[in-house]
Design a protein around this motif. Structure first.
Motif, short mmCIF file in Angstrom:
data_model
loop_
_atom_site.label_atom_id
_atom_site.label_comp_id
_atom_site.label_asym_id
_atom_site.label_seq_id
_atom_site.Cartn_x
_atom_site.Cartn_y
_atom_site.Cartn_z
N LEU A 49 -40.67 -55.95 120.36
CA LEU A 49 -41.67 -54.97 120.78
C LEU A 49 -43.02 -55.37 120.18
O LEU A 49 -43.09 -55.72 119.00
N TRP A 50 -44.06 -55.30 120.99
CA TRP A 50 -45.36 -55.78 120.55
C TRP A 50 -46.44 -54.77 120.91
O TRP A 50 -46.47 -54.25 122.01
N ASN A 51 -47.33 -54.50 119.98
CA ASN A 51 -48.49 -53.65 120.22
C ASN A 51 -49.68 -54.56 120.50
O ASN A 51 -50.24 -55.16 119.58
N PHE A 52 -50.05 -54.68 121.78
CA PHE A 52 -51.11 -55.61 122.15
C PHE A 52 -52.48 -55.12 121.73
O PHE A 52 -53.39 -55.91 121.51
N ARG A 53 -52.67 -53.81 121.64
CA ARG A 53 -53.97 -53.28 121.22
C ARG A 53 -54.30 -53.68 119.78
O ARG A 53 -55.44 -53.97 119.46
N ALA A 58 -44.68 -53.94 116.96
CA ALA A 58 -44.63 -52.48 117.04
C ALA A 58 -43.42 -51.99 116.26
O ALA A 58 -42.30 -52.43 116.51
N PRO A 59 -43.61 -51.07 115.31
CA PRO A 59 -42.46 -50.52 114.59
C PRO A 59 -41.63 -49.67 115.53
O PRO A 59 -42.09 -49.19 116.57
#
Length: 81
Positions: A49-53, A58-59
């Motif tokens: 999971l990745w938070n692009f912002r 991403a936890p």
């Protein structure tokens, strides 16, 4: 744990740097290090999971909160009679 060392003088990495530039070289080196960190035995990619912002992992709590938010938004749209 076995740790892989990426040789800066590697022919393929040097060819990549010459052909596509330093930025592409750095991305490939980072990807190789991450693949080795998460799965040193097989060196195949593992979904994450990745938070692009924020450009970071991403936890799990953040992922669950996002899924619940999207589920609630869609739940209101699809009401059945």
């Amino acid at each position: 744990m076995v740790q892989e060392i990426i040789m800066e003088g590697d022919e393929k990495l040097q060819a990549l740097k010459a052909e596509l530039g330093v930025k592409a070289h750095d991305v490939v080196v980072k990807a190789l290090l991450e693949m080795n960190e998460y799965n040193p035995s097989g060196r195949y990619p593992i979904p994450e999971l990745w938070n692009f912002r924020e450009d970071q992992r991403a936890p799990m709590g953040e992922a669950v909160a996002y899924i619940v938010k999207r589920w609630k938004a869609n739940k209101k749209k699809h009401t059945y009679y």
